[in-house]
Design an enzyme around this catalytic site. Structure first.
Site, PDB file in Angstrom:
ATOM      1  N   ARG A  60      13.275  -7.178  -3.119  1.00 28.76           N
ATOM      2  CA  ARG A  60      12.506  -8.392  -2.890  1.00 28.76           C
ATOM      3  C   ARG A  60      11.069  -8.324  -3.394  1.00 28.76           C
ATOM      4  O   ARG A  60      10.597  -9.224  -4.077  1.00 28.76           O
ATOM      5  CB  ARG A  60      12.406  -8.729  -1.378  1.00 28.76           C
ATOM      6  CG  ARG A  60      13.491  -9.576  -0.842  1.00 28.76           C
ATOM      7  CD  ARG A  60      13.788  -9.152   0.576  1.00 28.76           C
ATOM      8  NE  ARG A  60      14.180  -7.769   0.573  1.00 28.76           N
ATOM      9  CZ  ARG A  60      15.432  -7.358   0.296  1.00 28.76           C
ATOM     10  NH1 ARG A  60      16.355  -8.232   0.084  1.00 28.76           N
ATOM     11  NH2 ARG A  60      15.735  -6.083   0.258  1.00 28.76           N
ATOM     12  N   THR A  61      10.364  -7.269  -3.031  1.00 24.99           N
ATOM     13  CA  THR A  61       8.929  -7.265  -3.303  1.00 24.99           C
ATOM     14  C   THR A  61       8.675  -7.238  -4.810  1.00 24.99           C
ATOM     15  O   THR A  61       7.921  -8.056  -5.341  1.00 24.99           O
ATOM     16  CB  THR A  61       8.253  -6.068  -2.606  1.00 24.99           C
ATOM     17  OG1 THR A  61       8.695  -6.057  -1.251  1.00 24.99           O
ATOM     18  CG2 THR A  61       6.747  -6.178  -2.648  1.00 24.99           C
ATOM     19  N   LYS A  89       5.283  13.832 -14.871  1.00 25.99           N
ATOM     20  CA  LYS A  89       4.573  14.911 -15.589  1.00 25.99           C
ATOM     21  C   LYS A  89       3.333  15.334 -14.815  1.00 25.99           C
ATOM     22  O   LYS A  89       2.523  16.110 -15.309  1.00 25.99           O
ATOM     23  CB  LYS A  89       4.171  14.427 -16.980  1.00 25.99           C
ATOM     24  CG  LYS A  89       5.328  13.968 -17.832  1.00 25.99           C
ATOM     25  CD  LYS A  89       4.803  13.324 -19.120  1.00 25.99           C
ATOM     26  CE  LYS A  89       5.833  12.415 -19.755  1.00 25.99           C
ATOM     27  NZ  LYS A  89       5.212  11.460 -20.683  1.00 25.99           N
ATOM     28  N   ARG A 110       3.764  -0.068  -5.159  1.00 25.13           N
ATOM     29  CA  ARG A 110       4.474   0.452  -3.979  1.00 25.13           C
ATOM     30  C   ARG A 110       4.610   1.965  -4.136  1.00 25.13           C
ATOM     31  O   ARG A 110       4.929   2.452  -5.225  1.00 25.13           O
ATOM     32  CB  ARG A 110       5.862  -0.166  -3.840  1.00 25.13           C
ATOM     33  CG  ARG A 110       6.697   0.572  -2.793  1.00 25.13           C
ATOM     34  CD  ARG A 110       7.965  -0.123  -2.453  1.00 25.13           C
ATOM     35  NE  ARG A 110       7.716  -1.355  -1.709  1.00 25.13           N
ATOM     36  CZ  ARG A 110       8.669  -2.074  -1.141  1.00 25.13           C
ATOM     37  NH1 ARG A 110       9.927  -1.683  -1.224  1.00 25.13           N
ATOM     38  NH2 ARG A 110       8.382  -3.182  -0.484  1.00 25.13           N
ATOM     39  N   HIS A 138       2.246  -3.203   4.714  1.00 26.30           N
ATOM     40  CA  HIS A 138       2.980  -4.018   3.735  1.00 26.30           C
ATOM     41  C   HIS A 138       2.391  -5.430   3.825  1.00 26.30           C
ATOM     42  O   HIS A 138       3.042  -6.359   4.303  1.00 26.30           O
ATOM     43  CB  HIS A 138       4.476  -3.991   4.077  1.00 26.30           C
ATOM     44  CG  HIS A 138       5.381  -4.480   2.989  1.00 26.30           C
ATOM     45  ND1 HIS A 138       4.932  -5.110   1.829  1.00 26.30           N
ATOM     46  CD2 HIS A 138       6.747  -4.440   2.877  1.00 26.30           C
ATOM     47  CE1 HIS A 138       5.980  -5.418   1.081  1.00 26.30           C
ATOM     48  NE2 HIS A 138       7.075  -5.020   1.684  1.00 26.30           N
TER      49      HIS A 138
HETATM   50  N1   CP Z   1      11.027  -6.561   2.470  1.00 28.96           N
HETATM   51  C1   CP Z   1      10.930  -5.669   1.456  1.00 28.96           C
HETATM   52  O1   CP Z   1       9.881  -5.028   1.252  1.00 28.96           O
HETATM   53  O2   CP Z   1      12.048  -5.584   0.672  1.00 28.96           O
HETATM   54  P1   CP Z   1      12.190  -4.608  -0.575  1.00 28.96           P
HETATM   55  O3   CP Z   1      12.091  -3.194  -0.071  1.00 28.96           O
HETATM   56  O4   CP Z   1      13.524  -4.940  -1.182  1.00 28.96           O
HETATM   57  O5   CP Z   1      11.050  -4.913  -1.513  1.00 28.96           O
END
Ligand code: CP
Length: 373
Positions: A60-61, A89, A110, A138
């Site tokens: 999703r993100t 590396k 991320r 998040h």
């Molecule tokens: N909700 C969420 O962060 O989903 P993903 O890990 O798929 O990005």
């Protein structure tokens, strides 16, 4: 908390509380306008590039950031796993962020390492958005969650919100409780097994500090009837050190059609997704199930956020100060959190922030773990 101290500077988004409530309201207004008038926005980012640096899996993100930039008329580059980048590396987060500042206009990052997006934001000359760092924060999930409640319930105050599942490692829960602490008359019900209770630092420094009403229970059935919002979460297998403990806890809560019998008709059921088995697929047909809409709303909030941060970077290209020098100490403590970015990038300066002068409590500026002093 890495609140930008100098408003009027280029901004990054590391923690949701980096945004004021007024700024969140404005983002919600822009997201609603995008939903109503998508054509107005389809060329807003023409010629701009978003770099998605994902060192950890995501559906999703990453893809909603990609869709968001595409729907704004911009382009996207990046990687979706550390193994396809020069991290393999040994390239540092700071060097990677400096490189991407040469190729893109904004970064979404991320990482399994807590504090990695913060390190990137200090090194980059373009805005950095935290797309999830370990079990820490998040913030863009939280922005989508707030838009979901605003659109589905109609308000962000006077709510009883239940959080169910893995409240220890669930970074979406920590960010969301932080965000809710700034709205009026929010009651929190924490539903979890003993082993996965909300960390004390969130309890003391968010719930207690903001005098929020909350209670803890192990029973989902007992909590459901009083809730306006039920926020289900996955047990985060990837954060467990002991796999036997994960196997013992993984089926702690499963929301079924039966368990919803005593819930309010107006209940809003949320989940940051992915789900494993904690919500039965039969619940998807219930009109109260909002988790797929929630993922869609996340895209609109990411569009609004990209627009805001690019606009601020254009007006104010100089970088914001990331912490108040009067409140931090350098190399006085060493962070003991194995998930902290300082555990792998050992050239980083150990920086701790005083969060409670009276009791002499310091927290790592990167991951917020308490100093062992
Ligand atoms: N909700 C969420 O962060 O989903 P993903 O890990 O798929 O990005």
């Amino acid at each position: 908390m890495k609140v930008g101290l100098n408003r009027g500077c280029m901004r990054s988004l590391i923690d949701v509380v980096d945004l004021t409530v007024e700024e969140i309201d404005e983002l919600i207004n822009v997201a609603n306008d995008i939903i109503e008038n998508p054509e107005k926005y389809q060329e807003k980012c023409k010629g701009k590039k978003l770099a998605t640096l994902f060192y950890e899996p995501s559906t999703r993100t990453r893809l909603s950031f990609t869709a968001a930039m595409m729907e704004l008329g911009g382009n996207v580059l990046g990687f979706s796993e550390a193994s396809s980048s020069s991290a393999m590396k040994g390239e540092s987060i700071a060097d990677t962020a400096k490189m991407l500042s040469c190729y893109a206009d904004i970064i979404a990052m991320r990482s399994p390492k807590e504090g990695a997006p913060f390190v990137a934001s200090k090194a980059a000359s373009i805005p950095v958005i935290n797309a999830g760092d370990g079990g820490h924060c998040h913030p863009t999930q939280t922005l989508g969650d707030l838009l979901t409640i605003k659109r589905e319930v109609g308000r962000l105050d006077n709510l009883t919100v239940g959080f169910c599942g893995d409240l220890k490692y669930g970074r979406t829960v920590h960010s969301f409780i932080n965000a809710l602490s700034r709205y009026k008359n929010i009651k929190i019900v924490l539903i979890s097994p003993e082993e996965l209770k909300l960390p004390n630092y969130v309890k003391y420094e968010v719930l207690d500090k903001n005098k929020m009403e909350y209670r803890e229970t192990t029973s989902l059935e007992e909590a459901i009837p009083g809730l306006d919002v039920l926020y289900m979460t996955r047990i985060q297998q990837e954060r467990f050190v002991d796999i036997d403990e994960y196997n013992r806890l993984k089926d702690s809560y499963i929301l079924t059609v039966d368990k919803l019998q005593n819930a309010k008709d107006s209940l809003v059921i949320m989940h940051p997704l992915p789900r494993v088995n904690e919500i039965s697929v039969k619940v998807d047909d219930d009109k109260r199930a909002c988790y797929f809409k929630q993922a869609l709303y996340g895209k609109y909030m990411r569009m609004a956020l990209i627009l805001k941060l690019l606009d601020e970077a254009k007006k104010n290209p100089q970088k914001e100060q990331m912490y108040n020098l009067d409140e931090v100490v350098f190399d006085k403590f060493t962070c003991t959190n194995p998930r902290c970015i300082t555990s792998t990038e050992q050239e980083l300066t150990q920086i701790f922030k005083c969060v409670d002068k009276k009791n002499g409590i310091y927290r790592c500026i990167y991951c917020e773990k308490k100093a062992n002093n």
